[in-house]
Design an enzyme around this catalytic site. Structure first.
Site, PDB file in Angstrom:
ATOM      1  CB  SER A 133      -0.891   0.012   1.244  1.00 13.43           C
ATOM      2  OG  SER A 133      -1.537   1.266   1.394  1.00 13.43           O
ATOM      3  CE1 TYR A 146      -3.839  -2.025   5.596  1.00  9.95           C
ATOM      4  CE2 TYR A 146      -3.177   0.255   5.196  1.00  9.95           C
ATOM      5  CZ  TYR A 146      -3.630  -0.962   4.723  1.00  9.95           C
ATOM      6  OH  TYR A 146      -3.866  -1.136   3.380  1.00  9.95           O
TER       7      TYR A 146
END
Length: 240
Positions: A133, A146
């Site tokens: 990501s 995350y």
């Protein structure tokens, strides 16, 4: 020869769209995730043969065993896509969400990435795709585990790519770095939002080209460059 692929995290989001994209491209597809009913409905709709395995990557030993059985049923696997992941808004910095994020996005990822590399090295060739990501490029007070886990994924893929090169192995390792995609993981973001189908088409193109790294969509490469150049206090104001 029939090409075979396993998509881990195929029940929703990018994984589901990519499984369909690969099947439409001629792959027989192994579908793995926790939600068996979603996998079965997807498998029934694909144009090529599909194989279904319930898999919880937060239980790494069991997940590796399921991969063994899935690969045996498929007669071997040419491509493994690791798309399973979780992310939580955790402003209170509670332990459970941080633990669960690390269990799935880091421990579970490594368990299946090492399985894939071992499988490919034993076969003499293969292609591993991991979904990272743009969050890897900055810290985030709302979801710290995350962002950190996605940085871990990318650096781990770098290491596996170096391993393949050092061994002169015919193994390709692709790091997919999405921006915002219209999935549950988007957490309400809408900026430069791509559909899962658009993301899947670009990932499939990167697989065909044997790319080592791809941004989805491509404009996020510019964002990643800017984040790395800007002072931390600027990125903190922009992304926290």
């Amino acid at each position: 020869m029939t090409r075979t692929a396993v998509v881990v995290g195929a029940s929703s989001g990018i994984g589901r769209a990519l499984a369909r994209e690969l099947a439409e491209g001629g792959y027989e597809v192994g579908l793995a995730a926790r939600r068996l009913s979603e996998l079965e409905s997807l498998g029934d709709s694909l144009p090529t043969k599909s194989f279904v395995a319930r898999m919880d990557v937060s239980n790494p030993d069991e997940a590796r065993d399921r991969m063994d059985r899935l690969a045996d049923a498929m007669g071997g696997v040419d491509l493994v896509v690791l798309s399973a992941g979780v992310g939580f808004e955790n402003r209170e910095l509670a332990w459970d969400p941080e633990r669960d994020t690390v269990d799935v996005n880091a421990r579970g990822f490594v368990a299946l990435a090492t399985w894939a590399m071992g499988h490919f090295e034993s076969r003499g060739a293969g292609h591993l795709v991991g979904i990272s990501s743009v969050a890897e490029f900055f810290g985030n007070s709302v979801a710290p585990a995350y962002n950190a886990s996605k940085a871990f994924v990318s650096r781990y893929l770098d290491g596996l790519r170096a391993r393949a090169a050092a061994a002169d192995a015919d193994v390709t390792v692709t790091d997919v770095i999405p921006g915002f995609v219209d999935t549950e993981m988007a957490m309400g973001e809408t900026f430069w939002m791509a559909s899962p189908e658009t993301a899947a088409a670009q990932i499939h193109a990167a697989i065909r080209a044997g790319r080592s790294r791809v941004y989805v969509t491509r404009r996020w490469r510019l964002v990643a460059l800017l984040v790395r150049l800007l002072p931390e206090f600027v990125t903190r104001r922009a992304f926290d």
